[in-house]
Design an enzyme around this catalytic site. Sequence first.
Site, PDB file in Angstrom:
ATOM      1  N   ARG A  95      -4.585   1.464  -0.882  1.00 53.24           N
ATOM      2  CA  ARG A  95      -4.693  -0.011  -0.577  1.00 53.24           C
ATOM      3  C   ARG A  95      -4.606  -0.822  -1.772  1.00 53.24           C
ATOM      4  O   ARG A  95      -5.323  -0.705  -2.838  1.00 53.24           O
ATOM      5  CB  ARG A  95      -5.777  -0.381   0.079  1.00 53.24           C
ATOM      6  CG  ARG A  95      -5.723  -1.991   0.605  1.00 53.24           C
ATOM      7  CD  ARG A  95      -7.124  -2.357   1.158  1.00 53.24           C
ATOM      8  NE  ARG A  95      -6.916  -3.900   1.730  1.00 53.24           N
ATOM      9  CZ  ARG A  95      -8.019  -4.665   1.842  1.00 53.24           C
ATOM     10  NH1 ARG A  95      -9.157  -4.444   1.741  1.00 53.24           N
ATOM     11  NH2 ARG A  95      -7.677  -5.828   2.357  1.00 53.24           N
TER      12      ARG A  95
ATOM     13  N   ASP B  57      -3.565  -8.715   8.841  1.00 54.34           N
ATOM     14  CA  ASP B  57      -2.262  -8.479   9.623  1.00 54.34           C
ATOM     15  C   ASP B  57      -2.284  -7.179  10.155  1.00 54.34           C
ATOM     16  O   ASP B  57      -1.575  -6.836  11.201  1.00 54.34           O
ATOM     17  CB  ASP B  57      -0.937  -8.936   8.930  1.00 54.34           C
ATOM     18  CG  ASP B  57      -1.157  -8.043   7.451  1.00 54.34           C
ATOM     19  OD1 ASP B  57      -2.222  -7.506   7.309  1.00 54.34           O
ATOM     20  OD2 ASP B  57       0.195  -8.125   6.881  1.00 54.34           O
TER      21      ASP B  57
ATOM     22  N   GLY C  33       2.732  -3.037   3.954  1.00 56.34           N
ATOM     23  CA  GLY C  33       3.546  -4.293   4.071  1.00 56.34           C
ATOM     24  C   GLY C  33       2.894  -5.589   4.377  1.00 56.34           C
ATOM     25  O   GLY C  33       1.665  -5.683   4.236  1.00 56.34           O
TER      26      GLY C  33
ATOM     27  N   CYS D 215       0.883  -1.111  -0.027  1.00 57.39           N
ATOM     28  CA  CYS D 215       0.026  -0.086  -0.019  1.00 57.39           C
ATOM     29  C   CYS D 215       1.043   1.346   0.105  1.00 57.39           C
ATOM     30  O   CYS D 215       2.026   1.197   0.133  1.00 57.39           O
ATOM     31  CB  CYS D 215      -0.827   0.061   1.456  1.00 57.39           C
ATOM     32  SG  CYS D 215      -1.969  -1.485   1.354  1.00 57.39           S
TER      33      CYS D 215
END
Length: 637
Positions: free
Chosen positions: A50, A100, A76, A2
Amino acid sequence: MCGIAGIFDTQAKRPIDQALLARMNQTQHHRGPDESGLHAEPGMAMAHKRLSIIDLSSGHQPLFNEDGSVVVVFNGEIYNFVDLIPELQALGHTFRTRCDTEVIVHAWEQWGEACVERFRGMFAFGLWDRNKETFFLARDRLGVKPLYYALLDDGQLIFGSELKVLTAHPALRRDIDPRAIEEYFAYGYIPEPRTIYQQAFKLSPAHTLTVKRGQPIPQPREYWDVPFQPLTPMTQAEAQEELIPLLRESVKIRLVSEVPLGAFLSGGVDSSAVVAMMAELSTEPVNTCSISFGDPAFNESEYAAKVATRYHTNHRVEQVDADDFDLIDKLAALYDEPYADSSAIPTYRVCQLARKNVTVALSGDGGDESFAGYRRYRWHLNEERMRSFIPSAVRRPVFGLLGKLYPKADWAPKIFRAKSTLEGIARDSVEGYFHSISLLSDAMRARLFSPEFSQELRGYRAVEVMYRHDAHSPAQEPLARVQYLDIKTYLVGDILTKVDRASMAHALEVREPLLDHKLVEWASRLPASLKLQGGEGKYIFKKAMESHLPNEILYRKKMGFAVPLASWFRGPLKEKVRQAVLGPTLAATGYFNADYLRELVDHHQAGLRDYSTPLWTLLMFEAFLRRNCGAKEQLER
């Protein structure tokens, strides 16, 4: 993968211009074309672009904790997020997604600044904790993901994934840093933490920056370093046995994706090893791609094809023509500051090819630094042996004089180019290595810069970057010392910067298994004899891969990923080089010695010397100035 951006008022809760932040964020639309997000509150605003990879339906950003007091924007992948979620849940944290990103906000709540020490992956993020009035920036250990920031004159801290995010803010001063120019013409890039602008900085790898509103801005804090401390003594067989499981696990955790995934396959050792592991771990054929060149001196495609055939991959190849130089101005736009690695051209093309079929690609980057694959390591160790035999009081005057007297022979095989070797031996270890990797030597830069600009440098020399890292290095033996220097400079400033910009220009996520920090730590502890043996670089890596790859892949001569600059500049780019190097843009800066610029162009195009590297470096600097600075701005330093 992103793009992130934000504005934080370090002094008060003044309103943030959300329209301005939206414009800053839009400059990096290529990094995340799937969706955008923005959150603002008094004194703070963050935005996000994104590229959806994991948890496609609910991984929207900015993302909050349970009560909305902690918010993050993140670029990441945290590869161990699946393990961290149950650990954090057991500690009382509630998760609303399975991505995540949410791990970061709860890890911050639980462990504070130390949260980054629990993450395994590549990351750059900005986090705001309203209850603590604290803003937190963090970057991954090896610097795979970029992060730029600047403190403006009015007390606002701005940050973004690319420098163009910061330059979109009208209050950022664009005064060019003379030291950055000296560094650029030595390294071909501007090493961390500096940028081309005095007011803007890169957050260095393995560093965090914690800012509390109303308090002085501290220096970034380092939370990790490559250890380079010896392992418990092991045999070659034991090292080989340990390496393969480490590599396999590193590849395995990078195969998690909800979008199409593949790999770059150059036909070199590192990318071939990654593809071999992927094929062994995958039930479906691996998607691979490579670039071929018409010039056989630069073409590795036949070797890539052999690996693709062995592992039955879905392999795609496209040829880059010898005249593929239309990217010069595009590269200036991608990198935002001077960047002179010409392999950015084929890297851009291979990312373009990969994106036609996949959204995530694994690469072999990092193997040369961790396992000593560069030829220059062998030359450096040879010079080190000479230095160890001859006292510096003798070396400096004697070899320095011999180096000056010996004729330069760019045309000859390297073993006969004694001038550079003699000059290197005259120096100490760090300066000798710096001399061997510099694009333009100290003597060339002294002739390149005008007297006025040299005075502006006030004696600053680019080698000071190397001395700073060496003083901090845990490495002791000669090979480990220069590996450490490359990890701190060349790897992050050149290789990873190149791959990040080229891949994100095509909204492609690239993952580097050989830069998993656990694998890097293990490799750093190996003795030099298992990395470089009998003149063979990456010795233990190649031995461990012998059952997975043929010897013609493992033990062939290293080719690199280059383009034929020398012939371009005497042929199809002859006039473009002359116009750029001798034209008004460089002349208006006052930085350069016009007579030496003309000598570089004339001697190269007459075939007297190969000046393709300095000319490319000048060409990219001129392209940067043309795109980012008007003539008036160049002179107002």
